[in-house]
Structure formats: C-alpha cells, structure tokens
Design a protein around this motif. Structure first.
Motif, PDB file in Angstrom:
ATOM      1  N   PRO A  76     -48.179 -26.875  75.654  1.00  0.00           N
ATOM      2  CA  PRO A  76     -47.903 -26.081  74.449  1.00  0.00           C
ATOM      3  C   PRO A  76     -46.445 -26.125  73.996  1.00  0.00           C
ATOM      4  CG  PRO A  76     -48.505 -24.663  76.301  1.00  0.00           C
ATOM      5  CD  PRO A  76     -48.662 -26.067  76.754  1.00  0.00           C
ATOM      6  N   THR A  77     -45.509 -26.356  74.887  1.00  0.00           N
ATOM      7  CA  THR A  77     -44.108 -26.416  74.470  1.00  0.00           C
ATOM      8  C   THR A  77     -43.848 -27.643  73.590  1.00  0.00           C
ATOM      9  OG1 THR A  77     -43.521 -27.547  76.532  1.00  0.00           O
ATOM     10  CG2 THR A  77     -43.245 -25.154  76.479  1.00  0.00           C
ATOM     11  N   ALA A  79     -46.098 -28.980  71.661  1.00  0.00           N
ATOM     12  CA  ALA A  79     -46.729 -28.640  70.380  1.00  0.00           C
ATOM     13  C   ALA A  79     -45.816 -27.740  69.552  1.00  0.00           C
ATOM     14  CB  ALA A  79     -48.075 -27.965  70.616  1.00  0.00           C
ATOM     15  N   GLU A  80     -45.173 -26.778  70.188  1.00  0.00           N
ATOM     16  CA  GLU A  80     -44.269 -25.865  69.467  1.00  0.00           C
ATOM     17  C   GLU A  80     -43.078 -26.621  68.880  1.00  0.00           C
ATOM     18  OE1 GLU A  80     -43.184 -22.782  72.208  1.00  0.00           O
ATOM     19  OE2 GLU A  80     -45.268 -22.151  72.472  1.00  0.00           O
ATOM     20  N   ARG A  81     -42.519 -27.545  69.655  1.00  0.00           N
ATOM     21  CA  ARG A  81     -41.385 -28.330  69.156  1.00  0.00           C
ATOM     22  C   ARG A  81     -41.790 -29.185  67.961  1.00  0.00           C
ATOM     23  NH1 ARG A  81     -38.870 -31.520  73.891  1.00  0.00           N
ATOM     24  NH2 ARG A  81     -37.519 -32.231  72.217  1.00  0.00           N
ATOM     25  N   LEU A  83     -44.284 -28.529  65.924  1.00  0.00           N
ATOM     26  CA  LEU A  83     -44.566 -27.627  64.798  1.00  0.00           C
ATOM     27  C   LEU A  83     -43.279 -27.209  64.089  1.00  0.00           C
ATOM     28  CD1 LEU A  83     -47.458 -25.418  66.220  1.00  0.00           C
ATOM     29  CD2 LEU A  83     -47.545 -26.932  64.222  1.00  0.00           C
ATOM     30  N   LYS A  84     -42.220 -26.972  64.863  1.00  0.00           N
ATOM     31  CA  LYS A  84     -40.926 -26.646  64.251  1.00  0.00           C
ATOM     32  C   LYS A  84     -40.402 -27.825  63.437  1.00  0.00           C
ATOM     33  CE  LYS A  84     -39.447 -23.262  67.673  1.00  0.00           C
ATOM     34  NZ  LYS A  84     -38.531 -23.008  68.782  1.00  0.00           N
ATOM     35  N   GLU A  87     -42.424 -28.038  60.228  1.00  0.00           N
ATOM     36  CA  GLU A  87     -41.998 -27.016  59.275  1.00  0.00           C
ATOM     37  C   GLU A  87     -40.690 -27.411  58.602  1.00  0.00           C
ATOM     38  OE1 GLU A  87     -40.683 -22.361  59.392  1.00  0.00           O
ATOM     39  OE2 GLU A  87     -42.250 -23.028  60.757  1.00  0.00           O
ATOM     40  N   ARG A  92     -43.857 -24.998  55.758  1.00  0.00           N
ATOM     41  CA  ARG A  92     -44.756 -24.228  56.610  1.00  0.00           C
ATOM     42  C   ARG A  92     -46.228 -24.508  56.342  1.00  0.00           C
ATOM     43  NH1 ARG A  92     -44.041 -18.746  59.014  1.00  0.00           N
ATOM     44  NH2 ARG A  92     -41.904 -19.239  58.519  1.00  0.00           N
ATOM     45  N   GLU A 121     -53.876 -31.101  62.877  1.00  0.00           N
ATOM     46  CA  GLU A 121     -54.045 -29.855  62.129  1.00  0.00           C
ATOM     47  C   GLU A 121     -55.199 -29.959  61.140  1.00  0.00           C
ATOM     48  OE1 GLU A 121     -50.190 -29.160  60.424  1.00  0.00           O
ATOM     49  OE2 GLU A 121     -49.706 -27.745  62.013  1.00  0.00           O
TER      50      GLU A 121
END
Length: 189
Positions: A76-77, A79-81, A83-84, A87, A92, A121
């Motif tokens: 998940p980390t 994926a978060e990077r 996603l940032k 964005e 967004r 996504e």
C-alpha cells in the motif's frame, strides 16, 4: 546508451535461443535499473527485428503490468506514493481512458507505473486490467521497436510535430462527458 543496457544486450545476443526469454525478463527488471522503456524496445528491434522485437516487447510489458497489478495490491505504501504522483500530474479526479493512457505511454518521460495505476483505477478486476494493459502496450511496443532507430535522427521541428500530434490525439481520445446544470435539466416556467 547506458553501459548497463549495452552489457545486458551483449549477454542476450550471445545467449542464442534463450535470448527472447532473457529479453522479456529484462523488460521486467529494467525498472529496477532505471532504464527507460523506449530504449529497451528500440534494442529489441535491433536484436530481433521489427516483428519479433515488437512481440517480445509486448509480452515483456504485459508481464510487467501483471506484476504491477499484484504488487500494488500487496504494497500500500507504493500505491500511496503513486497516487500522490498522479494527483500532482493529472489532478485529483482525473480518470484517463485506455486510449489516452496508450498515447501517454508513447511519451518517454511519463512514468510507466503511474500509467498502470491509472489503468487500475479504471479497471479494478484482473481480466479487464490485463486486457487494457495489453491494448495500451501495443502502440508503445510497436512504435519504439519499428521506428526506434529513426527517432534518434529526427530534427527538433519533427519532434515538436510528433509531440503536438500526440497531444491532439490525447485530447481526441478523452472521455466525453457533458455536465448539465440543475436549472438546465429542469427549466423553470
């Protein structure tokens, strides 16, 4: 060309009948060596010719997308990077179509795994994701394998024309949505 890339392809060229398997494996490992996708596809055209180089690149890129699908679900980390980064680059609420992603994959400086995230996504299940990844990798593998040797000889005006035509194609392949306001939908008397 990068020394790591030259060494890897020298090994592949000398390996005989297992060279296609090494090339496909190199497509998967190239991201850890920070080698651009375009260079690997171009080298595939030089090593195997246009047809087989495109096929091997397409197989390697699709396997890389499959690996991405399972890694992103487990880490998940990561994926978060991504996603940032998404964005920051696209906004967004940006939802890109498969055609737009295919066009963006043709632009060398756009992050390949970021585009896979955009595909994920849009297509959350494995089979639709795999189909979309395969379709979006076809132009990338074909373009850089077949035309790769000529791209380096393009003049700056030709490169600008190619980038502009990709931008127009990106715009034409967008998802067409029309927002209707409440007052327009329910007109008052």
């Amino acid at each position: 060309m990068d020394d790591r890339l030259v060494a890897a392809f020298a090994v592949m060229e000398a390996s005989g009948f297992i060279a296609p398997f090494l090339f496909i494996l190199f497509h998967i490992l190239r991201q850890f060596l920070f080698i651009p996708v375009a260079l690997v596809c171009m080298a595939g055209g030089l090593l195997f010719g246009s047809v087989f180089g495109s096929i091997y690149s397409l197989i390697g890129l699709t396997l890389l997308s499959v690996l991405f699908f399972f890694v992103i679900k487990g880490v998940p980390t990561f994926a978060e990077r991504l996603l940032k980064l998404k964005e920051k680059w696209f906004g967004r609420n940006a939802v890109l179509t498969t055609g737009q992603i295919a066009v963006l994959k043709l632009i060398p400086f756009v992050h390949y795994q970021l585009l896979n995230l955009c595909l994920l996504e849009r297509h959350r299940e494995f089979k639709p994701f795999l189909r979309a990844a395969f379709l979006s990798n076809i132009p990338l593998a074909f373009f850089y394998t077949v035309f790769g040797q000529y791209i380096t000889t393009f003049s700056p005006p030709i490169i600008v024309m190619i980038i502009l035509s990709l931008a127009v194609l990106f715009y034409l392949l967008r998802e067409k949505v029309r927002v209707i306001s409440w007052n327009e939908f329910f007109p008052s008397k």
